[in-house]
Design an enzyme around this catalytic site. Structure first.
Site, PDB file in Angstrom:
ATOM      1  CG  HIS A  13      -1.844  -0.954   1.393  1.00 44.97           C
ATOM      2  ND1 HIS A  13      -3.026  -0.944   2.135  1.00 44.97           N
ATOM      3  CD2 HIS A  13      -2.148  -2.066   0.421  1.00 44.97           C
ATOM      4  CE1 HIS A  13      -3.801  -2.132   1.788  1.00 44.97           C
ATOM      5  NE2 HIS A  13      -3.289  -2.655   0.839  1.00 44.97           N
TER       6      HIS A  13
ATOM      7  CD  GLU B 192      -2.198   4.102   3.146  1.00 43.58           C
ATOM      8  OE1 GLU B 192      -3.435   4.367   3.444  1.00 43.58           O
ATOM      9  OE2 GLU B 192      -1.709   3.257   2.244  1.00 43.58           O
TER      10      GLU B 192
ATOM     11  CB  CYS C 292      -6.526  -0.444   5.190  1.00 44.39           C
ATOM     12  SG  CYS C 292      -5.059  -1.100   5.012  1.00 44.39           S
TER      13      CYS C 292
ATOM     14  CB  CYS D 179      -2.069   1.582   6.240  1.00 37.74           C
ATOM     15  SG  CYS D 179      -1.785   0.795   4.722  1.00 37.74           S
TER      16      CYS D 179
END
Length: 160
Positions: free
Chosen positions: A64, A66, A94, A97
């Site tokens: 992801h 992040e 999410c 993260c």
């Protein structure tokens, strides 16, 4: 948490901060990835890292924006703790993260669009308020939310 992250020097607004994150999201979209972009800012305002989602191209469910931005920033400062750093991301993080942000000890989070399906900051749960977490940080939501959300919506509409 009612507190907001502190805008680092050299930036006029959080909207200006979100622009490089949006640029990252668009770069990811061009490569067929879900258009989410993130940047990590140091206390002095320097962009330590930038990233966009790459789970599809890397065959990595943890890739992801992040996570990738946190990894790059930690490598740059040679420390897995990103104390005094703020992460700005185009879409609400999410649960995975959120965990990474807590472990990195970021000093703040800024995000654009809410994620009603998987957002772990305000949408599906109030992740930063979980009692058992050993680190908390201020959050600012809704920065360029419409632009960030539209980018994501158009991406999924085009895939249908």
């Amino acid at each position: 948490m009612d507190q907001h992250p502190t805008l680092p020097p050299g930036w006029k607004s959080w909207e200006q901060v979100m622009e490089p994150a949006l640029k990252q999201a668009r770069m990811g979209q061009e490569k067929g990835e879900v258009p989410i972009g993130a940047i990590v800012l140091a206390k002095n305002g320097e962009i330590l890292a930038q990233a966009y989602n790459t789970p599809i191209s890397q065959n990595d469910p943890t890739a992801h924006a992040e996570i990738l931005a946190l990894r790059k920033a930690a490598e740059k400062i040679n420390n897995y703790r990103l104390v005094d750093c703020v992460l700005a991301v185009t879409v609400e993080p999410c649960l995975m993260c959120l965990g990474a942000l807590v472990h990195a000890r970021v000093s703040g989070l800024v995000f654009g669009a809410k994620d009603p399906k998987a957002g772990a900051i305000v949408s599906r749960m109030r992740g930063t308020e979980l009692e058992f977490l050993n680190h908390r940080f201020p959050v600012l939501e809704g920065v360029l939310a419409e632009e960030c959300g539209d980018l994501l919506s158009r991406f999924f509409q085009a895939r249908r």
